[in-house]
Enzyme design. Structure first.
Site, PDB file in Angstrom:
ATOM      1  N   GLU A  74       0.812  -1.207   0.000  1.00 39.89           N
ATOM      2  CA  GLU A  74       0.000   0.000   0.000  1.00 39.89           C
ATOM      3  C   GLU A  74       0.855   1.272   0.000  1.00 39.89           C
ATOM      4  O   GLU A  74       0.574   2.215  -0.721  1.00 39.89           O
ATOM      5  CB  GLU A  74      -0.882  -0.013   1.255  1.00 39.89           C
ATOM      6  N   ASP A  75       1.879   1.297   0.824  1.00 42.01           N
ATOM      7  CA  ASP A  75       2.589   2.556   1.093  1.00 42.01           C
ATOM      8  C   ASP A  75       3.973   2.668   0.487  1.00 42.01           C
ATOM      9  O   ASP A  75       4.654   3.670   0.689  1.00 42.01           O
ATOM     10  CB  ASP A  75       2.722   2.756   2.621  1.00 42.01           C
TER      11      ASP A  75
END
Ligand code: MN
Length: 643
Positions: A74-75
């Site tokens: 996700e990051d």
């Protein structure tokens, strides 16, 4: 950056597994390098904390690795494909599952507004993921738990949003997974941040009663230790349990806001070595303290649907003060606190070697039957909306347990009817349902069931569901089966059946076809029934919404007046002076006309011998006729002249 550690019990895993966890840690540290949390700490603190929670809950090394890597996709620029290549398909899939699972709720105005608001798409993802591999859900819960614990660092608006969302989705989720301790922590944090005003009010109430409650509990504990020692019963430990603030809040209305009336505000929990001792302890307690009979609960013999087991009793304890006492074994205690995670934990401890070889960690544990039903539901649901509606109910609705006459336990959503039960037993039973016996008494199919009802379904030989049923079944399963059946039947067949039924009765009045009924009469009658057309009328009759006799009484004025005999060239007429009189087995015996089919001359009759109320006379072929052949009686209309 300082050297990072994951604190967990390394003895649980093999050297190679610990090695893999170390590699995942290193990977996560590098991937999140330079990122900072709202608290100002390095970002990687968060995935490390999640991995520690997951390890603490007893999950396997793959889940711990996925915990470490859960925010990487996700990051950071790392992809799921890379993770799969680097750490294996399983770990990659877990991270993918957690990443895709974006659960969010839209804000609600008040804490007690009834609707659950998880967005459909997200809920669907949650469920799909959950039925594939439960570890995804558990990691997601650990993720949320750590975020909740560090929520203070966020601005107030986001705290409120995340707090409420946690109450809506994550609390119930933890509950369904049987993770009592996690549920309470998430709910209390969610309540504190989501509804700070209400939280403060409850906290104040608890503070005001805490001292008194504490003294009382200490007294009860001392006394109980004495009773048990005297009886020679060994105890693992006795502790006090404080009810969660959010649970208190939800319950306050029931006790008119008087917290002193909440008997389970604090409970005494007695943990004993085995099940036999649980019952023994309950017996000893009841010798000293009078129990409130209706609050004795044996969740050992009948566990809650999420697997919870314990004995509960509420007694007049020291000073006559009403106090809840819970009795359980250490295993039950672990299961109640950690649920699914405890399940993994015990699996792991059965044989540590075997566990490391174990491939099917995601299999459905006992007590999580709802998950299996969701899979079925997903296959049988027509539209996605139907699935989500049903799933929402299955996952978040309150549950109800009822029994079959043989004692099989069924777990249904709250508000379920005997018909929902019938479909839960088997689709065929549902489609053929005629009536239901609840705790030995006949009831309508739409009656709401209560906990612990014993339900028996009376069936007929053929499937003949009514469209009305769609109006009251609660479970998505029953609804989808009914829909499918009606679809397979087709309207044309229904129209034909209903028309036939009505015209058979009409024939007695010299009317062969429904079209022969005067237009004005028909129009008025249809209006009265709120039906649009003759076809609709036929369908209603076929579905059992209206009896053919009732229809004819409305359409043929003469049929309403019993004294007037039907015309139409019939050479057989009921006896004069006793119109419509029925002979039972050729005799004048007490009888009554069945209200379900309301026989009218000259429909063929059959009698059913009731217990104590004489013979009930039905139209032959009446669907509501009980099928007890031995109690049938021959019946016919008594005709003038020739009996
Ligand atoms: Mn996270």
């Amino acid at each position: 950056m300082n050297k990072m550690f994951v604190r967990y019990d390394r003895n649980r895993f093999s050297d190679s597994q610990n090695q893999l966890i170390d590699e995942a840690l290193e990977f996560a540290v590098r991937a999140h390098e330079g990122q900072v949390r709202a608290t100002g700490q390095p970002y990687v603190i968060h995935p490390i904390a999640v991995a520690e929670i997951v390890a603490d809950w007893g999950l396997d090394h793959e889940a711990v690795m996925a915990g470490l890597l859960h925010d990487v996709v996700e990051d950071t620029p790392v992809t799921a494909a890379e993770l799969k290549k680097r750490f294996g398909a399983k770990v990659g899939e877990l991270v993918e599952g957690v990443t895709k699972l974006r659960l969010s709720a839209t804000p609600r105005p008040a804490v007690d507004s009834p609707r659950s608001v998880a967005s459909n798409e997200n809920l669907r993802k949650l469920l799909l993921a959950s039925t594939k591999d439960y570890r995804v859900l558990v990691i997601k819960l650990a993720d949320r738990l750590h975020n909740m614990r560090t929520l203070a660092a966020l601005d107030p608006d986001r705290r409120v949003r995340i707090g409420r969302e946690s109450l809506e989705i994550y609390g119930p989720l933890a509950d369904r997974l049987g993770m009592g301790r996690v549920k309470t922590e998430i709910e209390d944090l969610g309540f504190e941040y989501g509804y700070p005003g209400e939280y403060e009010a409850v906290a104040q109430l608890v503070r005001s009663s805490a001292k008194k409650a504490g003294r009382h509990l200490a007294g009860v504990k001392r006394a109980v230790v004495g009773f048990l020692a005297e009886a020679g019963v060994g105890v693992v430990r006795i502790e006090a349990r404080q009810k969660g603030y959010y649970s208190i809040y939800k319950k306050l209305a029931k006790v008119d806001g008087d917290i002193d009336k909440m008997y389970d505000l604090v409970a005494v929990r007695i943990i004993v070595p085995d099940v036999a001792v649980c019952y023994q302890v309950m017996g000893i307690l009841h010798q000293h303290y009078k129990p409130l009979i209706y609050r004795i609960k044996d969740y050992i013999a009948v566990p809650k649907p999420n697997g919870y087991q314990s004995l509960h009793t509420t007694v007049f304890a020291e000073g006559g003060r009403i106090t809840e006492i819970q009795i359980r074994t250490p295993q039950m205690h672990e299961a109640a606190e950690f649920g699914l995670a405890a399940h993994f934990y015990y699996e792991a401890h059965k044989s540590t070697r075997a566990y490391s070889e174990r491939k099917v960690v995601g299999a459905v544990p006992r007590g999580l039957d709802w998950a299996r039903r969701l899979t079925l539901l997903q296959k049988s649901s027509g539209t996605e909306e139907e699935f989500v509606e049903g799933a929402r109910l299955e996952l978040f609705g309150d549950r109800l347990f009822v029994f079959s006459p043989k004692g099989d336990l069924y777990d249904l959503p709250e508000g379920s009817t005997p018909l929902d039960f019938a479909f839960a037993v088997h689709s065929e039973v549902g489609l053929k349902a005629l009536g239901a016996r609840v705790n030995g008494r006949m009831v309508q199919l739409d009656r709401r069931l209560e906990n612990r009802d014993v339900v028996e379904i009376v069936t007929r030989r053929v499937s003949a569901p009514s469209r009305d049923w769609l109006g009251f079944v609660v479970t998505a399963h029953a609804r989808s089966r009914l829909r499918a059946w009606f679809k397979s039947q087709g309207r044309a067949a229904h129209v034909a059946t209903g028309r036939q039924e009505v015209e058979r009765v009409l024939a007695a009045w010299g009317i062969k076809r429904l079209e022969e009924v005067p237009k004005a009469v028909m129009a008025e009658a249809l209006d009265g029934w709120h039906l649009r057309s003759v076809d609709d009328l036929a369908v209603t009759v076929a579905d059992g919404g209206l009896s053919a006799a009732a229809v004819v009484r409305r359409l043929v004025p003469e049929a309403r007046v019993a004294e007037v005999m039907p015309s139409g060239g019939l050479d057989q007429r009921p006896a004069e002076g006793v119109p419509g009189k029925v002979l039972v087995e050729g005799e004048e015996l007490p009888y009554s006309l069945a209200p379900c089919c309301e026989p009218v001359f000259p429909q063929p009759l059959v009698g059913y011998v009731t217990r104590g109320r004489g013979v009930t006379v039905h139209v032959q072929g009446c669907r509501n006729m009980p099928r007890d052949v031995e109690r049938l009686a021959a019946c016919r209309w008594r005709l003038s002249g020739r009996n």
